[in-house]
Enzyme design. Structure first.
Site, PDB file in Angstrom:
ATOM      1  N   ASP A 102       0.831  -1.216   0.000  1.00 41.96           N
ATOM      2  CA  ASP A 102       0.000   0.000   0.000  1.00 41.96           C
ATOM      3  C   ASP A 102       0.863   1.264   0.000  1.00 41.96           C
ATOM      4  OD1 ASP A 102      -2.365   1.407  -0.015  1.00 41.96           O
ATOM      5  OD2 ASP A 102      -2.606   1.358   2.167  1.00 41.96           O
ATOM      6  N   GLY A 103       0.305   2.328  -0.593  1.00 41.18           N
ATOM      7  CA  GLY A 103       0.953   3.643  -0.521  1.00 41.18           C
ATOM      8  C   GLY A 103       1.577   4.119  -1.821  1.00 41.18           C
TER       9      GLY A 103
ATOM     10  N   GLY B 289       0.148   5.507  -4.404  1.00 47.22           N
ATOM     11  CA  GLY B 289      -0.415   6.802  -4.801  1.00 47.22           C
ATOM     12  C   GLY B 289       0.186   7.936  -3.992  1.00 47.22           C
ATOM     13  N   ARG B 290       0.296   7.727  -2.676  1.00 42.91           N
ATOM     14  CA  ARG B 290       0.860   8.771  -1.819  1.00 42.91           C
ATOM     15  C   ARG B 290       2.351   8.969  -2.091  1.00 42.91           C
ATOM     16  NH1 ARG B 290      -1.656   6.285   3.444  1.00 42.91           N
ATOM     17  NH2 ARG B 290      -2.042   4.614   1.943  1.00 42.91           N
ATOM     18  N   TRP B 291       3.034   7.884  -2.398  1.00 39.07           N
ATOM     19  CA  TRP B 291       4.457   8.001  -2.753  1.00 39.07           C
ATOM     20  C   TRP B 291       4.608   8.940  -3.947  1.00 39.07           C
ATOM     21  CZ3 TRP B 291       7.425   7.260  -7.052  1.00 39.07           C
ATOM     22  CH2 TRP B 291       8.814   7.148  -6.867  1.00 39.07           C
TER      23      TRP B 291
ATOM     24  N   HIS C  14       2.652   3.352  -8.989  1.00 40.31           N
ATOM     25  CA  HIS C  14       2.403   1.932  -9.266  1.00 40.31           C
ATOM     26  C   HIS C  14       3.581   1.307 -10.011  1.00 40.31           C
ATOM     27  CE1 HIS C  14      -1.518   2.355  -7.609  1.00 40.31           C
ATOM     28  NE2 HIS C  14      -2.031   3.056  -8.598  1.00 40.31           N
TER      29      HIS C  14
ATOM     30  N   SER D 199      -7.491  -5.382  -5.152  1.00 35.87           N
ATOM     31  CA  SER D 199      -8.616  -5.904  -4.371  1.00 35.87           C
ATOM     32  C   SER D 199      -9.899  -5.790  -5.177  1.00 35.87           C
ATOM     33  CB  SER D 199      -8.765  -5.120  -3.063  1.00 35.87           C
ATOM     34  OG  SER D 199      -9.329  -3.846  -3.308  1.00 35.87           O
TER      35      SER D 199
ATOM     36  N   TRP E  94     -11.882  -1.890  -7.896  1.00 42.22           N
ATOM     37  CA  TRP E  94     -12.662  -1.533  -9.093  1.00 42.22           C
ATOM     38  C   TRP E  94     -13.332  -0.183  -8.902  1.00 42.22           C
ATOM     39  CZ3 TRP E  94     -11.778  -4.166 -13.375  1.00 42.22           C
ATOM     40  CH2 TRP E  94     -11.420  -5.517 -13.298  1.00 42.22           C
TER      41      TRP E  94
ATOM     42  N   ARG F  90     -11.998   2.506  -8.174  1.00 40.58           N
ATOM     43  CA  ARG F  90     -11.102   3.610  -8.544  1.00 40.58           C
ATOM     44  C   ARG F  90     -11.451   4.130  -9.944  1.00 40.58           C
ATOM     45  NH1 ARG F  90      -5.257   2.521  -5.807  1.00 40.58           N
ATOM     46  NH2 ARG F  90      -6.088   1.941  -3.780  1.00 40.58           N
TER      47      ARG F  90
ATOM     48  N   LEU G 191       9.980 -21.218  -4.264  1.00 43.73           N
ATOM     49  CA  LEU G 191       9.113 -20.255  -3.568  1.00 43.73           C
ATOM     50  C   LEU G 191       7.780 -20.269  -4.297  1.00 43.73           C
ATOM     51  CD1 LEU G 191       8.733 -17.633  -1.664  1.00 43.73           C
ATOM     52  CD2 LEU G 191       9.255 -16.346  -3.742  1.00 43.73           C
TER      53      LEU G 191
HETATM   54  C1  IPE Z   1      -5.381  -2.579  -0.224  1.00 43.21           C
HETATM   55  O1  IPE Z   1      -5.052  -1.253  -0.369  1.00 43.21           O
HETATM   56  C2  IPE Z   1      -5.339  -3.273  -1.557  1.00 43.21           C
HETATM   57  C3  IPE Z   1      -4.022  -3.449  -2.132  1.00 43.21           C
HETATM   58  C4  IPE Z   1      -2.889  -3.103  -1.593  1.00 43.21           C
HETATM   59  C5  IPE Z   1      -4.027  -4.106  -3.419  1.00 43.21           C
HETATM   60  P1  IPE Z   1      -6.157  -0.126  -0.553  1.00 43.21           P
HETATM   61  O2  IPE Z   1      -5.417   1.144  -0.732  1.00 43.21           O
HETATM   62  O3  IPE Z   1      -7.105  -0.504  -1.625  1.00 43.21           O
HETATM   63  O4  IPE Z   1      -6.914  -0.176   0.834  1.00 43.21           O
HETATM   64  P2  IPE Z   1      -7.768   0.945   1.585  1.00 43.21           P
HETATM   65  O5  IPE Z   1      -8.798   1.440   0.613  1.00 43.21           O
HETATM   66  O6  IPE Z   1      -6.818   2.026   1.988  1.00 43.21           O
HETATM   67  O7  IPE Z   1      -8.332   0.258   2.778  1.00 43.21           O
HETATM   68  C1  IPE Z   2      -1.413   0.292  -3.419  1.00 40.68           C
HETATM   69  O1  IPE Z   2      -1.208   1.663  -3.443  1.00 40.68           O
HETATM   70  C2  IPE Z   2      -1.688  -0.287  -4.789  1.00 40.68           C
HETATM   71  C3  IPE Z   2      -3.079  -0.726  -4.980  1.00 40.68           C
HETATM   72  C4  IPE Z   2      -4.028  -0.653  -4.109  1.00 40.68           C
HETATM   73  C5  IPE Z   2      -3.389  -1.300  -6.252  1.00 40.68           C
HETATM   74  P1  IPE Z   2      -2.415   2.679  -3.474  1.00 40.68           P
HETATM   75  O2  IPE Z   2      -2.795   2.932  -4.895  1.00 40.68           O
HETATM   76  O3  IPE Z   2      -3.530   2.212  -2.604  1.00 40.68           O
HETATM   77  O4  IPE Z   2      -1.752   3.978  -2.866  1.00 40.68           O
HETATM   78  P2  IPE Z   2      -2.392   4.953  -1.811  1.00 40.68           P
HETATM   79  O5  IPE Z   2      -2.843   4.115  -0.657  1.00 40.68           O
HETATM   80  O6  IPE Z   2      -3.519   5.647  -2.487  1.00 40.68           O
HETATM   81  O7  IPE Z   2      -1.280   5.884  -1.434  1.00 40.68           O
HETATM   82 MG    MG Z   3      -4.002   2.454  -0.668  1.00 41.86          MG
END
Ligand code: IPE
Ligand code: IPE
Ligand code: MG
Length: 257
Positions: free
Chosen positions: A26-27, A29-31, A43, A71, A75, A77, A137
């Site tokens: 996760d993160g 987008g914020r990165w 991504h 997840s 969808w 998004r 693995l």
């Molecule tokens: C969880 O992250 C799904 C993946 C890392 C693929 P999200 O960014 O979708 O989760 P929420 O919306 O912050 O809970």
């Molecule tokens: C995780 O990063 C990748 C996926 C959920 C596909 P995010 O896209 O959720 O990034 P943030 O949480 O918005 O920073």
């Molecule tokens: Mg996220």
């Protein structure tokens, strides 16, 4: 003490690291946002981090690595971002499948397939088929995955057997249900790591995480590297797992990486 054993240097899996690690990547987008970049750039960099993580998992001697890459709720998004994520999955399989295979990685995909585009379905099947005999693995890619949906599907499958007279409801227990999950035959994750500072499961391995240890890291996924992975494994090794009992069980030795 496990750490005193010279066998740690041996190529076989070291029994003081977890057998199965799940990662909520996760993160991204914020990165990207923090650098003034579009989310897709996050991504892309996240895919680089995934490559390094798979290599590290092999080197650390894990048996299973499960990565949450899309997840069922993702969808929701914007369509452009969903298209970018689908494109990256395709790129990952097309570019990396040969190397994964050469490294002895067995690829398994969990999650819904029916609503995916045929080209993606074909790539996922190709990845699983090519690597099915590998043993170094197992890389489990949770794609279009949702833990609650997985449990509901398992319940539906048991209900169909009951309705057809093949199964008596009194026979349904946790073992039987687990056998109907996408993860049938795979041991539960010992450790789940989530980056980005969020401290939630977001529908990842809802059933399987019943007794998992959790490590939440403040860094965003593109910054996750071998050192961060080793830190999480060290944290895991310091935990005492009890599984409802009164004494520690399982692999809790000190790790040497
Ligand atoms: C969880 O992250 C799904 C993946 C890392 C693929 P999200 O960014 O979708 O989760 P929420 O919306 O912050 O809970
Ligand atoms: C995780 O990063 C990748 C996926 C959920 C596909 P995010 O896209 O959720 O990034 P943030 O949480 O918005 O920073
Ligand atoms: Mg996220």
């Amino acid at each position: 003490m496990i750490s005193a054993e010279p066998a740690l240097e041996a190529p076989q899996r070291r029994y003081d690291v977890p057998a199965h690690v799940g990662v909520i990547m996760d993160g991204n987008g914020r990165w990207a946002a923090s650098r003034g970049l579009p989310r897709i750039e996050g991504h892309r960099r996240g895919l680089e981090a995934l490559r390094g993580t798979v290599r590290a998992a092999i080197d650390f001697g894990l048996d299973y690595l499960t990565v949450y890459s899309f997840s069922m709720e993702n969808w929701n998004r914007p369509v452009e971002e969903v298209a970018d994520l689908m494109g990256l999955l395709k790129r990952f399989i097309r570019n990396d499948l040969g190397d994964l295979h050469k490294s002895g990685v067995k690829v398994k995909v969990i999650g819904g397939r029916a609503n995916l585009k045929p080209d993606i379905r074909a790539l996922l099947a190709e990845a699983e088929d090519l690597t099915k005999a590998n043993t170094r693995l197992t890389l489990i890619v949770a794609f279009n995955y949702g833990g609650r949906q997985e449990i509901a599907a398992a319940a539906r499958s048991l209900a169909l057997d009951v309705a057809a007279g093949r199964l008596n409801p009194s026979e349904i227990d946790e073992t039987l249900l687990a056998q109907r999950l996408d993860t049938a035959g795979i041991p539960d994750p010992d450790l789940i790591i989530r980056t980005s500072g969020e401290q939630r499961l977001s529908n990842f391995l809802m059933w399987q995480a019943a007794y998992s240890e959790f490590v939440f890291l403040p860094m965003h996924w593109p910054d996750f590297d071998r050192e961060a992975f080793a830190t999480a494994l060290a944290e895991f090794s310091a935990r005492e797992r009890r599984f409802g009992g009164v004494t520690a069980q399982g692999r809790n030795g000190k790790i040497k990486i």
